[in-house]
Design a protein around this motif. Structure first.
Motif, PDB file in Angstrom:
ATOM      1  N   ILE A   1      -6.917  -8.951  -9.080  1.00 37.34           N
ATOM      2  CA  ILE A   1      -5.889  -7.907  -9.149  1.00 37.34           C
ATOM      3  C   ILE A   1      -5.512  -7.664 -10.603  1.00 37.34           C
ATOM      4  CG2 ILE A   1      -3.542  -7.269  -8.500  1.00 37.34           C
ATOM      5  CD1 ILE A   1      -3.824  -9.069  -6.058  1.00 37.34           C
TER       6      ILE A   1
ATOM      7  N   GLY B   1       0.468 -10.317  -6.673  1.00 39.69           N
ATOM      8  CA  GLY B   1       0.524 -10.462  -5.221  1.00 39.69           C
ATOM      9  C   GLY B   1       1.908 -10.832  -4.741  1.00 39.69           C
ATOM     10  N   MET B   2       2.598 -11.629  -5.538  1.00 37.87           N
ATOM     11  CA  MET B   2       3.959 -12.022  -5.176  1.00 37.87           C
ATOM     12  C   MET B   2       4.877 -10.795  -5.089  1.00 37.87           C
ATOM     13  SD  MET B   2       4.113 -15.481  -5.060  1.00 37.87           S
ATOM     14  CE  MET B   2       3.236 -16.938  -5.676  1.00 37.87           C
ATOM     15  N   ASP B   3       4.739  -9.896  -6.064  1.00 36.38           N
ATOM     16  CA  ASP B   3       5.582  -8.697  -6.064  1.00 36.38           C
ATOM     17  C   ASP B   3       5.286  -7.821  -4.853  1.00 36.38           C
ATOM     18  OD1 ASP B   3       6.740  -8.388  -9.171  1.00 36.38           O
ATOM     19  OD2 ASP B   3       4.923  -9.585  -8.975  1.00 36.38           O
ATOM     20  N   ILE B   4       3.997  -7.684  -4.554  1.00 38.68           N
ATOM     21  CA  ILE B   4       3.625  -6.866  -3.407  1.00 38.68           C
ATOM     22  C   ILE B   4       4.185  -7.466  -2.129  1.00 38.68           C
ATOM     23  CG2 ILE B   4       1.677  -6.068  -2.036  1.00 38.68           C
ATOM     24  CD1 ILE B   4       0.044  -6.071  -4.666  1.00 38.68           C
ATOM     25  N   LYS B   5       4.033  -8.784  -2.000  1.00 39.60           N
ATOM     26  CA  LYS B   5       4.502  -9.443  -0.796  1.00 39.60           C
ATOM     27  C   LYS B   5       6.017  -9.316  -0.645  1.00 39.60           C
ATOM     28  CE  LYS B   5       4.221 -13.809   1.714  1.00 39.60           C
ATOM     29  NZ  LYS B   5       3.618 -15.153   1.743  1.00 39.60           N
ATOM     30  N   ARG B   6       6.722  -9.491  -1.750  1.00 33.31           N
ATOM     31  CA  ARG B   6       8.182  -9.412  -1.677  1.00 33.31           C
ATOM     32  C   ARG B   6       8.611  -8.011  -1.253  1.00 33.31           C
ATOM     33  NH1 ARG B   6       9.086 -11.412  -6.344  1.00 33.31           N
ATOM     34  NH2 ARG B   6       9.405  -9.401  -7.318  1.00 33.31           N
ATOM     35  N   THR B   7       7.976  -7.004  -1.846  1.00 31.82           N
ATOM     36  CA  THR B   7       8.326  -5.628  -1.499  1.00 31.82           C
ATOM     37  C   THR B   7       8.040  -5.347  -0.036  1.00 31.82           C
ATOM     38  OG1 THR B   7       7.737  -4.976  -3.749  1.00 31.82           O
ATOM     39  CG2 THR B   7       7.973  -3.224  -2.120  1.00 31.82           C
ATOM     40  N   GLU B   8       6.891  -5.828   0.424  1.00 27.94           N
ATOM     41  CA  GLU B   8       6.525  -5.558   1.810  1.00 27.94           C
ATOM     42  C   GLU B   8       7.455  -6.278   2.774  1.00 27.94           C
ATOM     43  OE1 GLU B   8       4.341  -5.911   5.609  1.00 27.94           O
ATOM     44  OE2 GLU B   8       5.106  -7.468   4.314  1.00 27.94           O
ATOM     45  N   GLN B   9       7.861  -7.489   2.435  1.00 32.28           N
ATOM     46  CA  GLN B   9       8.774  -8.203   3.324  1.00 32.28           C
ATOM     47  C   GLN B   9      10.113  -7.490   3.419  1.00 32.28           C
ATOM     48  OE1 GLN B   9       8.205 -12.124   1.658  1.00 32.28           O
ATOM     49  NE2 GLN B   9       7.603 -12.952   3.644  1.00 32.28           N
ATOM     50  N   SER B  10      10.538  -6.955   2.286  1.00 31.45           N
ATOM     51  CA  SER B  10      11.763  -6.167   2.288  1.00 31.45           C
ATOM     52  C   SER B  10      11.605  -4.932   3.172  1.00 31.45           C
ATOM     53  CB  SER B  10      12.081  -5.775   0.839  1.00 31.45           C
ATOM     54  OG  SER B  10      12.989  -4.723   0.787  1.00 31.45           O
ATOM     55  N   LEU B  11      10.432  -4.308   3.051  1.00 36.18           N
ATOM     56  CA  LEU B  11      10.154  -3.121   3.866  1.00 36.18           C
ATOM     57  C   LEU B  11      10.138  -3.459   5.351  1.00 36.18           C
ATOM     58  CD1 LEU B  11       9.152  -0.135   4.066  1.00 36.18           C
ATOM     59  CD2 LEU B  11       6.839  -1.035   3.863  1.00 36.18           C
TER      60      LEU B  11
ATOM     61  N   LYS C   1      -5.899 -13.564   1.015  1.00 33.56           N
ATOM     62  CA  LYS C   1      -5.270 -14.870   0.794  1.00 33.56           C
ATOM     63  C   LYS C   1      -5.613 -15.826   1.939  1.00 33.56           C
ATOM     64  CE  LYS C   1      -2.642 -14.627  -3.018  1.00 33.56           C
ATOM     65  NZ  LYS C   1      -1.184 -14.455  -3.049  1.00 33.56           N
TER      66      LYS C   1
ATOM     67  N   GLU D   1      11.861  -1.782  -3.845  1.00 31.97           N
ATOM     68  CA  GLU D   1      12.602  -2.794  -3.102  1.00 31.97           C
ATOM     69  C   GLU D   1      14.094  -2.449  -3.082  1.00 31.97           C
ATOM     70  OE1 GLU D   1      11.515  -6.650  -4.499  1.00 31.97           O
ATOM     71  OE2 GLU D   1      13.040  -7.647  -3.267  1.00 31.97           O
TER      72      GLU D   1
ATOM     73  N   GLU E   1      -5.850 -13.310  -7.237  1.00 27.15           N
ATOM     74  CA  GLU E   1      -4.830 -12.839  -8.185  1.00 27.15           C
ATOM     75  C   GLU E   1      -5.470 -12.362  -9.489  1.00 27.15           C
ATOM     76  OE1 GLU E   1      -1.713 -12.283  -7.923  1.00 27.15           O
ATOM     77  OE2 GLU E   1      -1.161 -13.252  -6.043  1.00 27.15           O
TER      78      GLU E   1
ATOM     79  N   ILE F   1      14.644   0.447  -0.761  1.00 28.61           N
ATOM     80  CA  ILE F   1      14.566   0.008   0.633  1.00 28.61           C
ATOM     81  C   ILE F   1      15.889  -0.632   1.050  1.00 28.61           C
ATOM     82  CG2 ILE F   1      13.496  -1.673   2.182  1.00 28.61           C
ATOM     83  CD1 ILE F   1      10.869  -1.210   0.553  1.00 28.61           C
TER      84      ILE F   1
ATOM     85  N   ILE G   1       2.223   0.691   1.001  1.00 24.49           N
ATOM     86  CA  ILE G   1       2.623  -0.683   0.690  1.00 24.49           C
ATOM     87  C   ILE G   1       2.117  -1.632   1.766  1.00 24.49           C
ATOM     88  CG2 ILE G   1       4.601  -2.216   0.434  1.00 24.49           C
ATOM     89  CD1 ILE G   1       6.127   0.245  -0.661  1.00 24.49           C
TER      90      ILE G   1
ATOM     91  N   LEU H   1      -4.027  -7.783   1.097  1.00 22.82           N
ATOM     92  CA  LEU H   1      -3.732  -8.985   0.322  1.00 22.82           C
ATOM     93  C   LEU H   1      -3.648 -10.216   1.220  1.00 22.82           C
ATOM     94  CD1 LEU H   1      -2.805 -10.321  -2.369  1.00 22.82           C
ATOM     95  CD2 LEU H   1      -0.473  -9.736  -1.712  1.00 22.82           C
TER      96      LEU H   1
ATOM     97  N   LEU I   1       7.452  -1.256  -7.968  1.00 26.29           N
ATOM     98  CA  LEU I   1       7.678  -2.058  -6.765  1.00 26.29           C
ATOM     99  C   LEU I   1       9.123  -2.567  -6.717  1.00 26.29           C
ATOM    100  CD1 LEU I   1       4.352  -4.107  -6.449  1.00 26.29           C
ATOM    101  CD2 LEU I   1       5.172  -2.268  -4.959  1.00 26.29           C
TER     102      LEU I   1
ATOM    103  N   LEU J   1      11.350 -16.439   1.592  1.00 25.12           N
ATOM    104  CA  LEU J   1      11.827 -15.216   2.242  1.00 25.12           C
ATOM    105  C   LEU J   1      11.574 -15.205   3.752  1.00 25.12           C
ATOM    106  CD1 LEU J   1      10.670 -12.582  -0.398  1.00 25.12           C
ATOM    107  CD2 LEU J   1      12.944 -13.566  -0.120  1.00 25.12           C
TER     108      LEU J   1
ATOM    109  N   GLU K   1      -0.544  -4.676   1.357  1.00 27.07           N
ATOM    110  CA  GLU K   1      -0.128  -6.044   1.641  1.00 27.07           C
ATOM    111  C   GLU K   1      -1.013  -6.667   2.716  1.00 27.07           C
ATOM    112  OE1 GLU K   1       2.207  -9.325   3.367  1.00 27.07           O
ATOM    113  OE2 GLU K   1       1.448  -7.532   4.342  1.00 27.07           O
TER     114      GLU K   1
END
Lengths: 151, 151
Positions: free
Chosen positions: A121, B14-24, A28, A141, A118, A144, A17, A24, A137, A64, A21
């Motif tokens: 992807i 990309g939003m989903d990946i970013k959210r998951t990674e931030q949680s991680l 970006k 989350e 995007e 996690i 992950i 990504l 994903l 976030l 990221e």
DNA sequence: TGATGAATATCAAACCCTTGATATGGTCGC
DNA sequence: GCGACCATATCAAGGGTTTGATATTCATCA
């Protein structure tokens, strides 16, 4: 691996992950750079476009990050004239934030290029695969969150 | 969405990946904190444990950051006695970096808790699902690279 | 040998992010 | 009304990250 390391590195999904990221973020970064924005600035402007007049704290929740981190981003955006902040007429402790015309222009410039990434992807996957990835994903989350609760 | 925004926010993977990674990241941060480490410090110590005597630049590549970023992390680790750096006997421009005993102890402490998060992720999925997630993320990374190349 | 090129390390500036602490303004229960 | 509580905003300190520029060392080749 070392003795005492409880889990082989290759089995740690977190690594995958994180790598994805970072890739990504790098893309970006490259995308929004020509618009004179950083990725957090782009994210803030993007959220602001959908929620005009939102407070800094609410914007921080949307993106976030902590309110302090958002304060720094907003300070830089305001110094460059991309946003405007004015005290809320009733609730005097709140600063309403809005895009300026320059801010909207910068956002559109940046988004045009961010969308390229995007789309790349999205184009890689079928409709079903996209749904699967999203679902995995989302479960990730949640897992996690449960893991963090055990700490 | 605004006119001119080329892609609905909900469709941006990309939003989903970013959210998951931030949680991680948030969970990892919480995990390694009690060992007195930050996540980048933990990552550096982890890589060092597997590659004793590696150069700072090589370590940076392993952790997917710039050499300058790694220099800062190593400076902090050295000031706290968790690593040692000594000039390479032959190649004098290189600083060989190694864990100290204190560094190994801190790493083991941190990893014990970081593994809790990784185990929680692994436990959420079946063997097949883990493979699927890995495969989708890998393709994602490739697609991102292709997208970035179009910029 | 000597020049070129590659890898390493470091300085500097700008930005982002977190934790922790503090001040201010509004809401709600008493 | 008044005090407890919550949300917002901000200051301060410590880290991490990137880009850009510079110096040093080693390897390679003309």
């Amino acid at each position: 691996m070392l003795p005492g390391m409880g889990m082989p590195a290759g089995e740690r999904l977190g690594m995958d992950i994180k790598r994805t990221e970072q890739s990504l973020m790098s893309a970006k970064h490259l995308a929004v750079r020509s618009a004179g924005l950083t990725v957090p600035q782009y994210a803030a402007l993007f959220a602001l476009a959908d929620n005009p007049g939102i407070s800094g704290a609410a914007l921080a929740r949307t993106c976030l990050v902590t309110p302090q981190a958002m304060t720094v981003v907003l300070k830089n955006l305001e110094e460059r004239g991309l946003i405007e902040r004015s005290p809320h007429p009733w609730h005097r402790n709140i600063l309403e934030t809005r895009l300026t015309e320059a801010g909207r222009t910068a956002l559109e410039l940046a988004d045009e290029r961010a969308v390229v990434v995007e789309r790349a992807i999205a184009a890689e996957f079928t409709e079903g695969e996209r749904a699967t990835l999203r679902e995995l994903l989302a479960r990730c989350e949640q897992a996690i969150g449960r893991g963090a609760a055990q700490l």
